[in-house]
Design an enzyme around this catalytic site. Structure first.
Site, PDB file in Angstrom:
ATOM      1  N   ALA A  24      14.725  16.619  45.690  1.00 21.05           N
ATOM      2  CA  ALA A  24      15.799  17.239  46.459  1.00 21.05           C
ATOM      3  C   ALA A  24      15.622  17.096  47.972  1.00 21.05           C
ATOM      4  O   ALA A  24      16.601  16.972  48.707  1.00 21.05           O
ATOM      5  CB  ALA A  24      15.905  18.719  46.090  1.00 21.05           C
ATOM      6  N   PHE A  35      19.022  23.493  45.134  1.00 16.83           N
ATOM      7  CA  PHE A  35      19.479  24.742  44.526  1.00 16.83           C
ATOM      8  C   PHE A  35      18.331  25.579  43.983  1.00 16.83           C
ATOM      9  O   PHE A  35      18.506  26.735  43.640  1.00 16.83           O
ATOM     10  CB  PHE A  35      20.531  24.479  43.441  1.00 16.83           C
ATOM     11  CG  PHE A  35      20.014  23.871  42.171  1.00 16.83           C
ATOM     12  CD1 PHE A  35      19.515  24.688  41.168  1.00 16.83           C
ATOM     13  CD2 PHE A  35      20.038  22.510  41.978  1.00 16.83           C
ATOM     14  CE1 PHE A  35      19.047  24.141  39.988  1.00 16.83           C
ATOM     15  CE2 PHE A  35      19.570  21.960  40.804  1.00 16.83           C
ATOM     16  CZ  PHE A  35      19.067  22.774  39.801  1.00 16.83           C
ATOM     17  N   HIS A 121      17.864  12.540  36.181  1.00 18.80           N
ATOM     18  CA  HIS A 121      18.757  13.631  35.775  1.00 18.80           C
ATOM     19  C   HIS A 121      20.227  13.218  35.776  1.00 18.80           C
ATOM     20  O   HIS A 121      21.105  14.074  35.772  1.00 18.80           O
ATOM     21  CB  HIS A 121      18.529  14.861  36.673  1.00 18.80           C
ATOM     22  CG  HIS A 121      17.143  15.432  36.541  1.00 18.80           C
ATOM     23  ND1 HIS A 121      16.450  15.987  37.586  1.00 18.80           N
ATOM     24  CD2 HIS A 121      16.315  15.498  35.471  1.00 18.80           C
ATOM     25  CE1 HIS A 121      15.250  16.385  37.166  1.00 18.80           C
ATOM     26  NE2 HIS A 121      15.144  16.099  35.893  1.00 18.80           N
ATOM     27  N   CYS A 150      40.511  14.887  29.628  1.00 18.34           N
ATOM     28  CA  CYS A 150      40.862  13.486  29.398  1.00 18.34           C
ATOM     29  C   CYS A 150      42.299  13.436  28.863  1.00 18.34           C
ATOM     30  O   CYS A 150      42.756  14.401  28.237  1.00 18.34           O
ATOM     31  CB  CYS A 150      39.891  12.942  28.360  1.00 18.34           C
ATOM     32  SG  CYS A 150      40.198  11.257  27.819  1.00 18.34           S
ATOM     33  N   THR A 190       9.731  16.218  47.176  1.00 17.36           N
ATOM     34  CA  THR A 190       9.629  16.969  45.920  1.00 17.36           C
ATOM     35  C   THR A 190       8.341  17.778  45.915  1.00 17.36           C
ATOM     36  O   THR A 190       7.308  17.314  46.375  1.00 17.36           O
ATOM     37  CB  THR A 190       9.661  16.038  44.683  1.00 17.36           C
ATOM     38  OG1 THR A 190       9.314  16.800  43.522  1.00 17.36           O
ATOM     39  CG2 THR A 190       8.708  14.859  44.809  1.00 17.36           C
TER      40      THR A 190
HETATM   41 ZN    ZN Z   1      39.032  11.351  25.803  1.00 18.37          ZN
END
Ligand code: ZN
Length: 238
Positions: A24, A35, A121, A150, A190
């Site tokens: 971060a 965060f 991540h 979607c 980090t």
């Molecule tokens: Zn979809």
């Protein structure tokens, strides 16, 4: 110029197999807070701690609340790469840096022009429909005002690893290979407290482990060079 910086310059100058591992702190200089840190994004506006909100079960059960937090605290569409991102992209273009392994999900290494970026991540820049698999850019999340859907009716989710989810094993394997075969390993921004960061660093077998972090880390005693300074300023001298 102090000795540690000179040693960093020498290590970089003498290698064409550098790997960078970052967290971060690499992006805080682009205005993206960590965060997890005390003055990071957790404030009392939400009923749950960020680790809870950013978990798979919370996402499934409270999708709307997840997205309220996610849009406000995780997305920084206007953030620009900083000196650290650009210095690393330059080292890769020069053939010296072989891979970036990052814990960040902000996509700033790609924005800076880096190519071989292993995003442990995942990335907020990639999103997909949980029903049909269609992929969507960040705008699909930003422009929808509640749960992004979607056209097929499925929920769009970010391609980021949430708490409770496992990391992509292909990315892990590529990261291990890059770190295990690196000549120089630069670790920056980090605290090395978050899984799987510390475990990955253990694969490095060389004698040029360089740590750039403002605070102490559990790995300081293994480091060959320690630099307690801004990562952007430090990397831009290489
Ligand atoms: Zn979809």
């Amino acid at each position: 110029m102090n000795d540690a910086i000179q040693n960093l310059k020498n290590a970089v100058a003498g290698s064409d197999n550098i790997v960078f591992f970052g967290g971060a702190g690499v992006s805080t200089e682009s205005g993206i807070p960590d965060f997890r840190s005390a003055d990071g994004i957790y404030n009392k506006k939400y009923d749950y701690p960020p680790e809870k909100i950013l978990s798979y079960s919370f996402f499934m059960q409270h999708t709307s609340e997840f997205y309220r937090f996610y849009r406000e605290k995780m997305l920084y569409p206007d953030a620009k790469p900083n000196k650290a991102h650009y210095a690393l992209a330059k080292l890769e273009a020069e053939g010296k840096l072989k891979a970036i392994v990052t814990q960040n999900v902000d996509g700033l290494h790609h924005k800076a022009g880096s190519l071989n970026v292993l995003e442990l991540h995942g990335s907020c820049s990639r999103n997909y429909c949980m029903t049909c698999g269609e992929v969507f850019p960040l705008e699909a999340i930003i422009q929808s005002d509640d749960i992004p859907l979607c056209p097929c009716g499925g929920i769009i989710r970010p391609d980021v690893v949430l708490y409770e989810e496992s990391l992509d094993q292909r990315i892990i394997q590529k990261s291990i290979r890059a770190i295990a075969t690196a000549d120089v390993l630069i670790v920056g921004g980090t605290s090395l407290n978050v899984y799987p960061a510390a475990g990955l660093i253990d694969y490095y077998g060389g004698d040029k482990l360089i740590l750039i972090n403002k605070s102490e880390t559990p790995y300081d005693r293994h480091a060959n060079i320690i630099i307690r300074n801004s990562i952007g300023e430090t990397l831009s001298v290489t």
